[in-house]
Scaffold this motif. Structure first.
Motif, PDB file in Angstrom:
ATOM      1  N   ASP A  91       0.827  -1.214   0.000  1.00 31.32           N
ATOM      2  CA  ASP A  91       0.000   0.000   0.000  1.00 31.32           C
ATOM      3  C   ASP A  91       0.858   1.259   0.000  1.00 31.32           C
ATOM      4  N   ILE A  92       1.893   1.250   0.847  1.00 32.03           N
ATOM      5  CA  ILE A  92       2.780   2.413   0.925  1.00 32.03           C
ATOM      6  C   ILE A  92       3.501   2.608  -0.400  1.00 32.03           C
ATOM      7  N   GLY A  93       3.915   1.497  -1.017  1.00 32.01           N
ATOM      8  CA  GLY A  93       4.589   1.573  -2.319  1.00 32.01           C
ATOM      9  C   GLY A  93       3.708   2.234  -3.365  1.00 32.01           C
ATOM     10  N   LEU A  94       2.427   1.867  -3.383  1.00 36.12           N
ATOM     11  CA  LEU A  94       1.490   2.472  -4.340  1.00 36.12           C
ATOM     12  C   LEU A  94       1.289   3.958  -4.054  1.00 36.12           C
ATOM     13  N   GLN A  95       1.265   4.318  -2.779  1.00 36.17           N
ATOM     14  CA  GLN A  95       1.110   5.721  -2.417  1.00 36.17           C
ATOM     15  C   GLN A  95       2.326   6.543  -2.845  1.00 36.17           C
ATOM     16  N   ILE A  96       3.511   5.970  -2.657  1.00 34.19           N
ATOM     17  CA  ILE A  96       4.734   6.667  -3.082  1.00 34.19           C
ATOM     18  C   ILE A  96       4.743   6.806  -4.600  1.00 34.19           C
ATOM     19  N   GLU A  97       4.343   5.727  -5.289  1.00 36.78           N
ATOM     20  CA  GLU A  97       4.300   5.762  -6.759  1.00 36.78           C
ATOM     21  C   GLU A  97       3.348   6.857  -7.247  1.00 36.78           C
ATOM     22  N   GLU A  98       2.185   6.952  -6.611  1.00 34.19           N
ATOM     23  CA  GLU A  98       1.217   7.987  -6.988  1.00 34.19           C
ATOM     24  C   GLU A  98       1.801   9.381  -6.750  1.00 34.19           C
ATOM     25  N   LEU A  99       2.533   9.507  -5.651  1.00 30.50           N
ATOM     26  CA  LEU A  99       3.168  10.779  -5.312  1.00 30.50           C
ATOM     27  C   LEU A  99       4.205  11.162  -6.372  1.00 30.50           C
ATOM     28  N   LEU A 100       4.959  10.168  -6.836  1.00 32.11           N
ATOM     29  CA  LEU A 100       5.996  10.426  -7.846  1.00 32.11           C
ATOM     30  C   LEU A 100       5.386  10.932  -9.145  1.00 32.11           C
ATOM     31  N   TYR A 101       4.302  10.290  -9.576  1.00 32.88           N
ATOM     32  CA  TYR A 101       3.708  10.641 -10.863  1.00 32.88           C
ATOM     33  C   TYR A 101       2.736  11.823 -10.776  1.00 32.88           C
ATOM     34  N   SER A 102       2.526  12.324  -9.568  1.00 31.15           N
ATOM     35  CA  SER A 102       1.622  13.481  -9.410  1.00 31.15           C
ATOM     36  C   SER A 102       2.326  14.801  -9.704  1.00 31.15           C
ATOM     37  N   GLY A 103       3.649  14.728  -9.906  1.00 32.00           N
ATOM     38  CA  GLY A 103       4.395  15.943 -10.199  1.00 32.00           C
ATOM     39  C   GLY A 103       5.094  16.543  -8.997  1.00 32.00           C
ATOM     40  N   VAL A 104       4.938  15.901  -7.836  1.00 25.26           N
ATOM     41  CA  VAL A 104       5.613  16.406  -6.633  1.00 25.26           C
ATOM     42  C   VAL A 104       7.124  16.299  -6.793  1.00 25.26           C
ATOM     43  N   PHE A 105       7.567  15.229  -7.453  1.00 28.69           N
ATOM     44  CA  PHE A 105       8.996  15.046  -7.701  1.00 28.69           C
ATOM     45  C   PHE A 105       9.267  15.029  -9.202  1.00 28.69           C
ATOM     46  N   GLU A 106      10.347  15.668  -9.608  1.00 27.52           N
ATOM     47  CA  GLU A 106      10.735  15.658 -11.023  1.00 27.52           C
ATOM     48  C   GLU A 106      11.499  14.392 -11.329  1.00 27.52           C
ATOM     49  N   ALA A 107      11.407  13.949 -12.587  1.00 30.84           N
ATOM     50  CA  ALA A 107      12.154  12.771 -13.012  1.00 30.84           C
ATOM     51  C   ALA A 107      13.638  13.031 -12.796  1.00 30.84           C
ATOM     52  N   GLY A 108      14.300  12.049 -12.199  1.00 31.31           N
ATOM     53  CA  GLY A 108      15.718  12.204 -11.900  1.00 31.31           C
ATOM     54  C   GLY A 108      15.963  12.813 -10.533  1.00 31.31           C
ATOM     55  N   GLY A 109      14.892  13.290  -9.885  1.00 37.17           N
ATOM     56  CA  GLY A 109      15.032  13.933  -8.583  1.00 37.17           C
ATOM     57  C   GLY A 109      15.195  12.941  -7.444  1.00 37.17           C
ATOM     58  N   ARG A 110      15.745  13.439  -6.374  1.00 36.79           N
ATOM     59  CA  ARG A 110      15.995  12.614  -5.188  1.00 36.79           C
ATOM     60  C   ARG A 110      14.779  12.621  -4.264  1.00 36.79           C
ATOM     61  N   LEU A 111      14.409  11.451  -3.771  1.00 31.09           N
ATOM     62  CA  LEU A 111      13.287  11.322  -2.849  1.00 31.09           C
ATOM     63  C   LEU A 111      13.744  11.615  -1.422  1.00 31.09           C
ATOM     64  N   PRO A 112      12.805  11.878  -0.517  1.00 31.85           N
ATOM     65  CA  PRO A 112      13.170  12.016   0.892  1.00 31.85           C
ATOM     66  C   PRO A 112      13.817  10.730   1.394  1.00 31.85           C
ATOM     67  N   SER A 113      14.520  10.810   2.494  1.00 37.71           N
ATOM     68  CA  SER A 113      15.186   9.643   3.077  1.00 37.71           C
ATOM     69  C   SER A 113      14.162   8.651   3.623  1.00 37.71           C
ATOM     70  N   GLU A 114      14.620   7.443   3.922  1.00 38.03           N
ATOM     71  CA  GLU A 114      13.737   6.430   4.522  1.00 38.03           C
ATOM     72  C   GLU A 114      13.116   6.963   5.816  1.00 38.03           C
ATOM     73  N   ARG A 115      13.909   7.661   6.621  1.00 36.79           N
ATOM     74  CA  ARG A 115      13.402   8.194   7.882  1.00 36.79           C
ATOM     75  C   ARG A 115      12.284   9.204   7.643  1.00 36.79           C
TER      76      ARG A 115
END
Length: 249
Positions: A12-36
């Protein structure tokens, strides 16, 4: 009766992160927040976040760069659900249970069929493994695979040989959760000593052509692995993640 299908938290969390990535919050090639940071954001443990990231990595959506972080990939490779789901959705504990049932019987049958040259190879592998204790972990792992391959080949049954090889891939190479645990913990010296002792016991039973003792030795070998997994997990992770880690979605 209506059946309610639930996914594990990491999925579930993986799907939420995936949705967040494709929503435009992060640019392609951009770094995600840390695991923490992701753990705090989604109010879950870092173990669950780690498993979610592994799932996204298998799907080709993110890339984990050692020491640099997690990055959103520009052109993710298309991986079909059929390719991703089989082993990544099954916990290591379940896979070990399957291997225990199948491989112990393969070993018992091999005791009736095994040839002298195969026994000699097994003896040599046990000796080489003993020398690799606290040495080259990858070499120890490869010798482990060879040991079990030879036993399967000793059955002279192509179906059993293929089944054994597929189970090894499922447990040791194609399941991200097992792979992560295996490389992080199961190359410890005390565990390597235990695995070599188990292999020697299996070899001796095969050498004596004792089918029942060989089957039991193989069963106990994997039972020991299961016990160590549970022990390690309870020492290093919170119990709320136990079900997520060990069992199927």
């Amino acid at each position: 009766m209506e059946q309610v299908m639930t996914k594990r938290r990491y999925f579930d969390i993986g799907l939420q992160i995936e949705e967040l990535l494709y929503s435009g919050v992060f640019e392609a090639g951009g770094r995600l927040p840390s695991e923490r940071e992701l753990s705090e954001r989604f109010k879950t443990s870092r173990t669950t976040i780690r498993e979610a990231i592994i799932m996204l990595e298998l799907k080709g959506i993110v890339e984990v760069k050692q020491g640099a972080g997690i990055f959103f990939i520009d052109n993710p490779k298309k991986v079909s659900q059929k390719e991703v789901m089989p082993f990544s959705e099954i916990g290591p504990f379940e896979l070990l249970q399957a291997r225990q049932v199948i491989e112990s019987n393969i070993t018992g049958f091999a005791a009736r069929q095994i040839r002298f040259n195969e026994l000699r190879e097994l003896k040599h592998i046990v000796e080489l493994q003993e020398k690799q204790i606290s040495g080259d972990s990858d070499k120890f792992e490869e010798l482990d695979r060879q040991f079990h391959d030879i036993i399967a080949e000793a059955t002279q049954n192509r179906v059993l040989i293929k089944q054994s090889a597929e189970l090894w891939r499922a447990v040791r190479t194609e399941n991200p959760r097992w792979k992560n645990l295996n490389y992080k913990y199961l190359h410890r010296k005390d565990l390597q000593v235990k695995w070599v002792e188990d292999h020697r016991t299996i070899f001796l039973a095969l050498q004596q052509r004792d089918s029942e003792q060989a089957r039991l030795a193989a069963w106990n070998h994997i039972e020991n692995s299961k016990k160590e997994l549970v022990k390690i997990f309870k020492e290093d992770h919170s119990l709320e993640d136990f079900d997520d880690f060990f069992f199927a979605t």
